[in-house]
Design an enzyme around this catalytic site. Structure first.
Site, PDB file in Angstrom:
ATOM      1  N   HIS A 116      12.981  12.311  16.369  1.00 39.98           N
ATOM      2  CA  HIS A 116      13.704  12.280  15.091  1.00 39.98           C
ATOM      3  C   HIS A 116      14.811  11.212  15.144  1.00 39.98           C
ATOM      4  O   HIS A 116      14.912  10.362  14.262  1.00 39.98           O
ATOM      5  CB  HIS A 116      14.283  13.682  14.844  1.00 39.98           C
ATOM      6  N   GLU A 117      15.603  11.265  16.216  1.00 41.74           N
ATOM      7  CA  GLU A 117      16.701  10.293  16.353  1.00 41.74           C
ATOM      8  C   GLU A 117      16.172   8.873  16.524  1.00 41.74           C
ATOM      9  O   GLU A 117      16.782   7.912  16.057  1.00 41.74           O
ATOM     10  CB  GLU A 117      17.613  10.663  17.532  1.00 41.74           C
ATOM     11  N   HIS A 146      15.535   7.399  13.116  1.00 41.02           N
ATOM     12  CA  HIS A 146      16.751   6.789  12.550  1.00 41.02           C
ATOM     13  C   HIS A 146      17.038   5.450  13.227  1.00 41.02           C
ATOM     14  O   HIS A 146      17.311   4.449  12.584  1.00 41.02           O
ATOM     15  CB  HIS A 146      17.970   7.674  12.820  1.00 41.02           C
ATOM     16  N   ASP A 185      21.409  14.477   7.428  1.00 38.13           N
ATOM     17  CA  ASP A 185      20.604  13.423   6.812  1.00 38.13           C
ATOM     18  C   ASP A 185      20.537  13.546   5.290  1.00 38.13           C
ATOM     19  O   ASP A 185      20.657  12.551   4.578  1.00 38.13           O
ATOM     20  CB  ASP A 185      19.190  13.443   7.401  1.00 38.13           C
TER      21      ASP A 185
HETATM   22 ZN    ZN Z   1      18.675  13.063  11.477  1.00 39.67          ZN
END
Ligand code: ZN
Length: 376
Positions: free
Chosen positions: A56-57, A60, A166
């Site tokens: 997930h990170e 980003h 987010d």
């Molecule tokens: Zn996030």
């Protein structure tokens, strides 16, 4: 408490905070009914879950990097991950895409796992695995359900429109397109505080400790975002030259520790430039000076105590640029240099002073609103 570096992916340091042990212990404890193998299953589940958080990170981070924003590290905490970016997105569209990339990764993982489940268990097997989850023993089916559900949860939960999550960033980015970044931030921060209070009330009544922790994280995170916006708004367009202290005391490499300490007592500067003629050869902070003086005694020379690598900006840089340079190099100061000529130091002190006075005369210049002083 410290952190452990796990490795480096795509040029980004991957670190795990020491308190992560708590998450492992919590995972093991939740499956304690199934004995030692249950505990191992629980801990393993936490590790796999956090692997999804890392992805997930990375979602980003890779989008941020594509926009030229450096990502210093990804830190894993018991409540989730955090990608440390050293610069802010330049446009609302960039912020929107960076924010949405994380949850999109979890949606992708969940869809992938559902595809795998369909091929492996079939439609009925999938329904059976999901409905039989309560009190189910550790098994591959249980693992599959837990991971799939966790990724759906990660996507949904992160899209709650509460800054700094987010969804809050998406909300701010969309608002920014219409009303500008500053107003958008204050509205998004207000929405986040309200949601955080709601989460807190729900956490107290339902006894969900984790949700309470996240509510606190959101509440204080939203405050920090609002403060950050006020600060950068106050520093934008202010040239560094405007904030430099012309009376700042400078030292030379041959100054003794005794003389330097005597100067430190009388001058409240956070850091001292060390000059050889007009050329900057190093910087020493108050703390660095005191520590070096204690270690080396009164007759040692300053040259032994100074930091020789000094981040710098040009004379035309703004205070925001100076601050970003400080963040990027993890330095409490940045030197202002005109070619080789030293002009001064910018520290947290100069930034705080400028932020504090930037709105003093706002009401005397209605045309400029809450803008900085008229200059030039
Ligand atoms: Zn996030």
């Amino acid at each position: 408490m410290g952190s452990i570096r796990l490795g480096r992916v795509f040029g980004i340091d991957l670190k795990v905070h020491a308190t992560f042990v708590l998450a492992l212990a919590f995972g093991a404890w939740q499956w304690k009914a199934f004995g030692a193998s249950g505990a191992a299953f629980g801990a393993g589940l936490v590790v796999l879950l956090f692997a999804c958080v890392v992805l997930h990170e990375l979602g980003h981070s890779l989008v941020a990097k594509a926009f030229g924003i450096p990502v210093r590290e990804i830190m894993l905490l018991p409540i989730g991950g955090m990608a440390q970016m050293t610069r802010k997105p330049k446009t609302p569209t960039q912020e929107l895409l960076i924010a949405i990339a994380g949850p999109a990764v979890n949606v992708g993982i969940a869809l992938g796992l559902m595809g795998v489940g369909y091929g492996w268990l079939g439609r009925e097997g999938m329904v059976e695995a999901v409905s039989g989850l309560t009190n189910a023993p550790p098994s591959m089916e249980t693992l599959w359900v837990m991971l799939t559900a966790s990724n759906v949860m990660l996507a949904v939960f992160n899209m709650i429109p509460a800054l700094p999550m987010d969804g809050g960033r998406v909300l701010r980015a969309v608002l920014s397109m219409g009303i500008g970044h500053t107003k958008a931030t204050s509205i998004a921060a207000m929405v986040a505080r309200v949601l955080a209070v709601g989460m807190m009330v729900f956490a107290v009544f339902s006894g969900q400790l984790m949700l309470g922790v996240i509510a606190l994280f959101v509440f204080f995170g939203a405050n920090a975002e609002a403060r950050e916006e006020r600060l950068s708004g106050a520093l934008d367009d202010v040239p560094v030259a405007y904030a430099l202290n012309p009376h700042a005391v400078t030292l030379s490499p041959g100054t003794t520790m005794a003389d330097a300490i005597a100067l430190l007592v009388r001058n409240p500067q956070p850091a001292f430039a060390v000059l050889h003629g007009e050329r900057l050869v190093g910087v020493v902070t108050r703390r660095g000076l005191v520590e070096a003086a204690q270690a080396n005694g009164p007759f040692a020379y300053l040259a032994s105590a100074m930091q020789r690598e000094v981040p710098s900006v040009g004379p035309d840089a703004s205070l925001t640029e100076a601050r970003l340079q400080m963040n990027a190099s993890e330095s409490p100061y940045v030197a202002v240099l005109d070619e080789d000529r030293y002009l001064g130091l910018i520290t947290e002190h100069e930034l705080a002073q400028q932020a504090a006075v930037s709105n003093v005369f706002a009401r005397f210049s209605p045309r400029r609103g809450g803008d900085k002083f008229a200059r030039e």
